[in-house]
Design a protein around this motif. Structure first.
Motif, PDB file in Angstrom:
ATOM      1  N   TRP A   1     -17.931 -15.752 -27.238  1.00 43.82           N
ATOM      2  CA  TRP A   1     -18.073 -16.721 -28.323  1.00 43.82           C
ATOM      3  C   TRP A   1     -17.016 -17.794 -28.116  1.00 43.82           C
ATOM      4  CZ3 TRP A   1     -19.212 -14.201 -33.726  1.00 43.82           C
ATOM      5  CH2 TRP A   1     -20.495 -13.672 -33.698  1.00 43.82           C
TER       6      TRP A   1
ATOM      7  N   HIS B   1     -27.213 -22.834 -30.052  1.00 41.98           N
ATOM      8  CA  HIS B   1     -25.830 -22.370 -30.098  1.00 41.98           C
ATOM      9  C   HIS B   1     -25.365 -21.661 -28.836  1.00 41.98           C
ATOM     10  CE1 HIS B   1     -25.701 -23.387 -34.329  1.00 41.98           C
ATOM     11  NE2 HIS B   1     -26.835 -22.725 -34.500  1.00 41.98           N
TER      12      HIS B   1
ATOM     13  N   GLU C   1     -21.653 -18.649 -26.325  1.00 40.05           N
ATOM     14  CA  GLU C   1     -22.294 -18.978 -27.590  1.00 40.05           C
ATOM     15  C   GLU C   1     -21.257 -19.500 -28.579  1.00 40.05           C
ATOM     16  OE1 GLU C   1     -25.101 -17.024 -31.079  1.00 40.05           O
ATOM     17  OE2 GLU C   1     -24.396 -15.751 -29.453  1.00 40.05           O
ATOM     18  N   SER C   2     -21.632 -20.545 -29.272  1.00 37.21           N
ATOM     19  CA  SER C   2     -20.845 -21.057 -30.382  1.00 37.21           C
ATOM     20  C   SER C   2     -21.579 -20.624 -31.644  1.00 37.21           C
ATOM     21  CB  SER C   2     -20.716 -22.576 -30.289  1.00 37.21           C
ATOM     22  OG  SER C   2     -19.861 -23.053 -31.292  1.00 37.21           O
ATOM     23  N   SER C   3     -21.452 -19.361 -31.965  1.00 41.72           N
ATOM     24  CA  SER C   3     -22.226 -18.736 -33.027  1.00 41.72           C
ATOM     25  C   SER C   3     -21.834 -19.261 -34.409  1.00 41.72           C
ATOM     26  CB  SER C   3     -22.017 -17.218 -33.004  1.00 41.72           C
ATOM     27  OG  SER C   3     -22.642 -16.625 -34.111  1.00 41.72           O
ATOM     28  N   PRO C   4     -22.821 -19.509 -35.258  1.00 39.05           N
ATOM     29  CA  PRO C   4     -22.500 -19.893 -36.635  1.00 39.05           C
ATOM     30  C   PRO C   4     -21.851 -18.735 -37.407  1.00 39.05           C
ATOM     31  CG  PRO C   4     -24.878 -19.668 -36.336  1.00 39.05           C
ATOM     32  CD  PRO C   4     -24.254 -19.506 -34.986  1.00 39.05           C
ATOM     33  N   ASP C   5     -21.871 -17.522 -36.844  1.00 38.81           N
ATOM     34  CA  ASP C   5     -21.253 -16.370 -37.498  1.00 38.81           C
ATOM     35  C   ASP C   5     -19.763 -16.233 -37.211  1.00 38.81           C
ATOM     36  OD1 ASP C   5     -23.713 -15.619 -38.568  1.00 38.81           O
ATOM     37  OD2 ASP C   5     -24.204 -14.379 -36.829  1.00 38.81           O
ATOM     38  N   MET C   6     -19.204 -17.087 -36.341  1.00 36.69           N
ATOM     39  CA  MET C   6     -17.781 -16.993 -36.026  1.00 36.69           C
ATOM     40  C   MET C   6     -16.951 -17.282 -37.267  1.00 36.69           C
ATOM     41  SD  MET C   6     -16.986 -18.558 -32.256  1.00 36.69           S
ATOM     42  CE  MET C   6     -17.754 -20.133 -32.527  1.00 36.69           C
ATOM     43  N   VAL C   7     -15.793 -16.622 -37.343  1.00 31.71           N
ATOM     44  CA  VAL C   7     -14.850 -16.878 -38.426  1.00 31.71           C
ATOM     45  C   VAL C   7     -14.140 -18.201 -38.128  1.00 31.71           C
ATOM     46  CG1 VAL C   7     -12.796 -16.030 -39.620  1.00 31.71           C
ATOM     47  CG2 VAL C   7     -14.542 -14.410 -38.813  1.00 31.71           C
TER      48      VAL C   7
END
Length: 130
Positions: free
Chosen positions: A9, A37, A51-57
């Motif tokens: 990520w 993403h 991945e640049s996940s929208p779930d990352m903090v």
């Protein structure tokens, strides 16, 4: 058994695609899939995903010095190939790290370390010239 895929990520997908895409393609991986993403490169049965996940903090960036994965090590075909990668790496967002005496390899291998702009480290390992 081999690794099916490794997923990283990243905080900035275009920046990671520039550095990781270049390196992976130099190492023989081929672009296999892309979505809003993320990206996948494959070699044989192994995939590397960024991945640049929208779930990352938000605000929590990677550090190889904290618990978690420290680095990824890749086989490289020759010492000449490592030299070429080291020469071209700065143009693609990587800089060379110094030798790490905590990870000594036998005299039958040559190793180099690179770090990208987001702090991800790769180790490149080639057989030494006899």
């Amino acid at each position: 058994m081999s690794i099916h895929h490794l997923q990283l990520w990243v905080p900035d997908l275009p920046r990671a695609e520039e550095s990781w895409g270049w390196l992976l393609e130099q190492l023989g991986y081929e672009p296999a899939r892309r979505w809003d993403h993320g990206r996948v490169w494959r070699q044989d049965k192994t995939g590397i995903v960024i991945e640049s996940s929208p779930d990352m903090v938000p605000g929590m960036l990677h550090s190889r010095l904290r618990p978690g994965m420290n680095h990824v090590a890749f086989h490289v075909e020759s010492t000449d190939a490592i030299a070429r990668l080291l020469a071209e790496a700065p143009d693609h967002g990587w800089h060379q790290l110094g030798d790490d005496p905590r990870h000594p390899l036998g005299g039958h291998q040559l190793v180099a370390y690179l770090e990208d702009r987001d702090g991800f480290e790769v180790e490149l390992i080639a057989p030494a010239v006899a």
